[in-house]
Scaffold this active site. Structure first.
Site, PDB file in Angstrom:
ATOM      1  N   GLY A   1      37.434 -79.602 -12.110  1.00 56.59           N
ATOM      2  CA  GLY A   1      36.271 -79.516 -11.230  1.00 56.59           C
ATOM      3  C   GLY A   1      36.119 -81.237 -10.881  1.00 56.59           C
ATOM      4  N   ARG A   2      35.026 -81.792 -10.586  1.00 57.62           N
ATOM      5  CA  ARG A   2      34.656 -82.859 -10.103  1.00 57.62           C
ATOM      6  C   ARG A   2      35.032 -83.893 -11.120  1.00 57.62           C
ATOM      7  NH1 ARG A   2      29.302 -80.677  -7.380  1.00 57.62           N
ATOM      8  NH2 ARG A   2      29.023 -80.044  -9.623  1.00 57.62           N
ATOM      9  N   ILE A   3      34.591 -83.919 -12.195  1.00 56.38           N
ATOM     10  CA  ILE A   3      34.966 -84.780 -13.411  1.00 56.38           C
ATOM     11  C   ILE A   3      36.327 -84.647 -13.871  1.00 56.38           C
ATOM     12  CG2 ILE A   3      34.393 -85.480 -16.059  1.00 56.38           C
ATOM     13  CD1 ILE A   3      31.427 -84.530 -15.161  1.00 56.38           C
TER      14      ILE A   3
ATOM     15  N   ASP B   1      33.280 -86.577 -27.703  1.00 54.81           N
ATOM     16  CA  ASP B   1      31.976 -87.094 -27.065  1.00 54.81           C
ATOM     17  C   ASP B   1      30.903 -85.855 -27.309  1.00 54.81           C
ATOM     18  OD1 ASP B   1      30.247 -89.124 -26.157  1.00 54.81           O
ATOM     19  OD2 ASP B   1      30.280 -87.820 -23.977  1.00 54.81           O
TER      20      ASP B   1
ATOM     21  N   ARG C   1      31.125 -79.977 -23.147  1.00 54.62           N
ATOM     22  CA  ARG C   1      30.157 -79.396 -24.178  1.00 54.62           C
ATOM     23  C   ARG C   1      30.763 -78.827 -25.550  1.00 54.62           C
ATOM     24  NH1 ARG C   1      27.079 -81.699 -21.467  1.00 54.62           N
ATOM     25  NH2 ARG C   1      25.342 -80.707 -20.223  1.00 54.62           N
TER      26      ARG C   1
ATOM     27  N   ARG D   1      40.504 -72.117 -12.570  1.00 58.49           N
ATOM     28  CA  ARG D   1      40.416 -70.914 -12.140  1.00 58.49           C
ATOM     29  C   ARG D   1      41.256 -70.498 -10.893  1.00 58.49           C
ATOM     30  NH1 ARG D   1      33.820 -70.313 -12.395  1.00 58.49           N
ATOM     31  NH2 ARG D   1      34.264 -72.555 -11.550  1.00 58.49           N
ATOM     32  N   SER D   2      41.395 -71.384 -10.055  1.00 61.60           N
ATOM     33  CA  SER D   2      42.562 -71.381  -9.119  1.00 61.60           C
ATOM     34  C   SER D   2      43.352 -72.719  -8.965  1.00 61.60           C
ATOM     35  CB  SER D   2      41.950 -70.915  -8.025  1.00 61.60           C
ATOM     36  OG  SER D   2      40.921 -72.056  -7.491  1.00 61.60           O
TER      37      SER D   2
ATOM     38  N   GLU E   1      24.346 -81.255 -31.860  1.00 60.07           N
ATOM     39  CA  GLU E   1      24.165 -82.411 -31.779  1.00 60.07           C
ATOM     40  C   GLU E   1      22.911 -82.582 -31.802  1.00 60.07           C
ATOM     41  OE1 GLU E   1      25.465 -83.706 -27.743  1.00 60.07           O
ATOM     42  OE2 GLU E   1      27.648 -82.839 -27.964  1.00 60.07           O
TER      43      GLU E   1
ATOM     44  N   HIS F   1      27.741 -88.467 -27.401  1.00 61.22           N
ATOM     45  CA  HIS F   1      27.374 -87.797 -26.410  1.00 61.22           C
ATOM     46  C   HIS F   1      27.028 -88.904 -25.416  1.00 61.22           C
ATOM     47  CE1 HIS F   1      25.862 -84.122 -24.028  1.00 61.22           C
ATOM     48  NE2 HIS F   1      26.691 -84.847 -23.207  1.00 61.22           N
TER      49      HIS F   1
ATOM     50  N   ILE G   1      34.823 -83.829 -23.405  1.00 59.65           N
ATOM     51  CA  ILE G   1      33.766 -84.540 -22.771  1.00 59.65           C
ATOM     52  C   ILE G   1      32.665 -83.725 -22.025  1.00 59.65           C
ATOM     53  CG2 ILE G   1      34.509 -86.764 -22.382  1.00 59.65           C
ATOM     54  CD1 ILE G   1      34.647 -84.344 -19.636  1.00 59.65           C
TER      55      ILE G   1
HETATM   56  C1  8YV Z   1      23.149 -85.767 -20.640  1.00 59.80           C
HETATM   57  C2  8YV Z   1      25.291 -84.611 -19.720  1.00 59.80           C
HETATM   58  O1  8YV Z   1      22.651 -84.968 -19.239  1.00 59.80           O
HETATM   59  O2  8YV Z   1      25.241 -84.745 -17.220  1.00 59.80           O
HETATM   60  C3  8YV Z   1      25.279 -83.901 -18.487  1.00 59.80           C
HETATM   61  O3  8YV Z   1      25.625 -82.846 -18.488  1.00 59.80           O
HETATM   62  O4  8YV Z   1      25.653 -83.948 -20.807  1.00 59.80           O
HETATM   63  C4  8YV Z   1      24.693 -85.784 -20.033  1.00 59.80           C
HETATM   64  O5  8YV Z   1      24.722 -86.787 -18.916  1.00 59.80           O
HETATM   65  C5  8YV Z   1      22.291 -86.924 -20.903  1.00 59.80           C
HETATM   66  O6  8YV Z   1      22.977 -87.106 -22.230  1.00 59.80           O
HETATM   67  C6  8YV Z   1      21.098 -86.691 -20.754  1.00 59.80           C
HETATM   68  O7  8YV Z   1      20.806 -85.490 -21.719  1.00 59.80           O
END
Ligand code: 8YV
Length: 311
Positions: free
Chosen positions: A151-153, A254, A230, A173-174, A259, A277, A228
């Protein structure tokens, strides 16, 4: 009062929120029930920040609610299905954090591969002077990397790692238009093909434990995982077992389950780079995220189109 702010904000964001909306602030969704009923009834928009669940029962405490504006690109904490069912719109803060998250992902991987934390400890402890050079480690440029989720990241991470002359593989996914990069429809085949696996999936139920024990085993004892996204996207118990037994080379993480009270087994491992994070955690990017969150609320309250709606 039409705006309620939930979560912990920087002083700058707190001041900007106060200036813009004169809102009520609470720390988390758990504090909603403690607000007076007339305060709750006046809330039309919520600014939300955090990773605690914001579910349908919380929304039901705000009968006039029309918008939840999330501070963050990932909105897995918010039950979007419940919001949609109640006619509540949800927005997030995409794109403005892509560079920071991608920078940190690359930095964490480079730090892990070149053992920068251990080498720093070697110098600081006096071993460099007393015992000599730090041990040789492993070449980073030219490795084989697999991006899980383009995706974007994920794309920003891939573009950076391509500049390190890496052989590029990805799962999505594709298939995407990425000449020279190898697409794997099967994530286990992706893991088997690479040295480094970078997880850049969205969070939520659809990706829970997506990085499975089978993927971890396919990556193997020289393999390194970066996450990076979840904590939920990796089978964390399987990852810890593999790290402790050497079935995987290392990890750079991260994000974690539970958490900030992460599993203490991580702290005992010297083959893990741990970050709290902080992927989007720069002054510049957090300011842009806060601005986008507020712009969504302002648009909603003015009856204008939302900038970054997710439902
Ligand atoms: C959090 C993030 O939003 O953008 C996200 O999905 O996980 C982080 O940027 C940030 O830690 C604030 O909670």
């Amino acid at each position: 009062m039409t705006t309620l702010v939930i979560g912990n904000y920087s002083d700058i964001d707190h001041a900007a929120l106060t200036r813009t909306f004169d809102p009520v602030f609470i720390a988390g969704p758990g504090d909603l029930a403690g607000l007076p009923a007339d305060t709750r009834a006046a809330v039309r928009a919520v600014c939300y920040k955090g990773h605690a669940k914001f579910d349908g029962s919380a929304m039901d405490l705000l009968p006039a609610l029309g918008l939840i504006a999330n501070f963050g690109v990932g909105y897995d904490a918010i039950d979007v299905t419940a919001a949609t069912a109640r006619g509540v719109k949800v927005t997030n803060t995409p794109d403005v954090l892509n560079d920071d998250v991608a920078d940190l992902a690359v930095g964490m991987l480079l730090s892990q591969v070149r053992e920068m934390e251990q080498a720093s400890a070697w110098a600081r402890s006096g071993h460099w002077a007393a015992k000599g050079e730090y041990r040789l480690n492993r070449k980073f440029s030219g490795g084989k990397v697999g991006i899980v989720g383009l995706g974007r990241i994920g794309r920003e991470i891939a573009d950076r790692l391509a500049a390190f002359k890496m052989e590029m593989h990805y799962y999505a996914r594709s298939e995407k238009q990425t000449p020279g990069w190898t697409y794997h429809a099967d994530p286990v085949s992706l893991a088997a093909a690479v040295d480094y696996l970078v997880v850049a999936l969205v969070g939520g139920a659809s990706t829970e434990k997506f990085v499975s024990k089978d993927m971890i085993d396919a990556l193997g004892p020289r393999g390194i995982i970066v996450n990076i996204s979840r904590g939920t996207t990796i089978d964390e118990a399987a990852l810890l077992d593999a790290l402790e037994t050497g079935r995987i080379g290392g990890a750079a993480l991260d994000v974690f389950l539970n958490e900030p009270n992460i599993d203490p087994r991580f702290y005992a491992l010297d083959n893990v780079v741990i970050q709290p994070h902080q992927g989007s955690g720069t002054v510049e990017t957090r300011a842009a995220m806060g601005q986008l969150q507020r712009d969504n609320v302002s648009a909603f309250l003015a009856g204008q189109p939302l900038l970054t709606a997710v439902n």
